[in-house]
Design a protein around this motif. Structure first.
Motif, PDB file in Angstrom:
ATOM      1  N   VAL A   1       0.849  -1.182   0.000  1.00  0.00           N
ATOM      2  CA  VAL A   1       0.000   0.000   0.000  1.00  0.00           C
ATOM      3  C   VAL A   1       0.889   1.238   0.000  1.00  0.00           C
ATOM      4  O   VAL A   1       1.818   1.347   0.796  1.00  0.00           O
ATOM      5  CB  VAL A   1      -0.916   0.025   1.239  1.00  0.00           C
TER       6      VAL A   1
ATOM      7  N   ALA B   1      -4.321   6.999  -1.661  1.00  0.00           N
ATOM      8  CA  ALA B   1      -3.887   5.618  -1.464  1.00  0.00           C
ATOM      9  C   ALA B   1      -3.880   4.855  -2.776  1.00  0.00           C
ATOM     10  O   ALA B   1      -4.636   5.175  -3.703  1.00  0.00           O
ATOM     11  CB  ALA B   1      -4.812   4.927  -0.474  1.00  0.00           C
TER      12      ALA B   1
ATOM     13  N   THR C   1      -7.714   0.567  -1.344  1.00  0.00           N
ATOM     14  CA  THR C   1      -7.207   0.408   0.009  1.00  0.00           C
ATOM     15  C   THR C   1      -8.310   0.501   1.049  1.00  0.00           C
ATOM     16  O   THR C   1      -8.335  -0.261   2.010  1.00  0.00           O
ATOM     17  CB  THR C   1      -6.130   1.473   0.264  1.00  0.00           C
TER      18      THR C   1
ATOM     19  N   TYR D   1      -8.615  -2.060   4.185  1.00  0.00           N
ATOM     20  CA  TYR D   1      -7.750  -1.667   5.286  1.00  0.00           C
ATOM     21  C   TYR D   1      -8.451  -0.668   6.194  1.00  0.00           C
ATOM     22  O   TYR D   1      -9.211   0.192   5.745  1.00  0.00           O
ATOM     23  CB  TYR D   1      -6.477  -0.989   4.769  1.00  0.00           C
TER      24      TYR D   1
ATOM     25  N   ASN E   1      -9.798   7.238  -4.408  1.00  0.00           N
ATOM     26  CA  ASN E   1      -8.942   6.545  -3.434  1.00  0.00           C
ATOM     27  C   ASN E   1      -8.241   7.529  -2.510  1.00  0.00           C
ATOM     28  O   ASN E   1      -7.036   7.428  -2.231  1.00  0.00           O
ATOM     29  CB  ASN E   1      -7.892   5.685  -4.143  1.00  0.00           C
TER      30      ASN E   1
ATOM     31  N   ALA F   1      -2.226   2.733   7.246  1.00  0.00           N
ATOM     32  CA  ALA F   1      -3.172   1.664   6.915  1.00  0.00           C
ATOM     33  C   ALA F   1      -2.779   0.375   7.612  1.00  0.00           C
ATOM     34  O   ALA F   1      -1.592   0.104   7.824  1.00  0.00           O
ATOM     35  CB  ALA F   1      -3.213   1.450   5.400  1.00  0.00           C
TER      36      ALA F   1
ATOM     37  N   TYR G   1       1.471   0.351   7.059  1.00  0.00           N
ATOM     38  CA  TYR G   1       1.875   1.246   5.977  1.00  0.00           C
ATOM     39  C   TYR G   1       1.690   2.682   6.407  1.00  0.00           C
ATOM     40  O   TYR G   1       0.677   3.020   7.036  1.00  0.00           O
ATOM     41  CB  TYR G   1       1.048   0.967   4.713  1.00  0.00           C
TER      42      TYR G   1
END
Length: 123
Positions: A2, A24, A28, A32, A77, A98, A112
């Motif tokens: 990610v 992201a 994601t 997540y 995103n 994340a 991440y």
């Protein structure tokens, strides 16, 4: 893997508003849990706000509750942290992060991290 990229930081005055963004890779937010953290000079990185995978549950630290709000743009995103009524004590580097599984306020639970964006609030 990610990838997270924050943007939107800057210098503002107390009482102002600012919106941070975290872009992201991939889908994601469906998979997540996401958290916003901040780290002021000489202090530990602390949880600010976050949401569960899918965005159905959102949680805010007491220090920002009622002033900060998360919004999610799934088409782009991107998640936004809308910060209102900013205070000098909000000054910090802000990070998005994340993790798999449930939302957590623990820094070490996140897999991440973005590179961070500086927010400075002058009095």
């Amino acid at each position: 893997q990610v990838q997270l990229v924050e943007s939107g930081g800057g210098l503002v005055q107390a009482g102002d508003s600012l919106t941070l963004s975290c872009a992201a890779s991939g889908r994601t937010f469906s998979n997540y849990a996401m958290g916003w953290f901040r780290q002021a000079p000489g202090k530990e990185r602390e949880f600010v706000a976050g949401f569960s995978a899918g965005g159905g549950y959102r949680y805010y630290a007491d220090s920002v509750k009622g002033r900060f709000t998360i919004s999610i743009d799934n088409a782009k995103n991107t998640v936004h942290l809308h910060m209102n009524s900013l205070k000098p004590e909000d000054t910090a580097v802000y990070y998005c992060a994340a993790k798999w599984g449930a939302l957590s306020s623990r820094r070490d639970d996140y897999n991440y991290w973005g590179q961070g964006t500086q927010v400075t609030v002058s009095s």
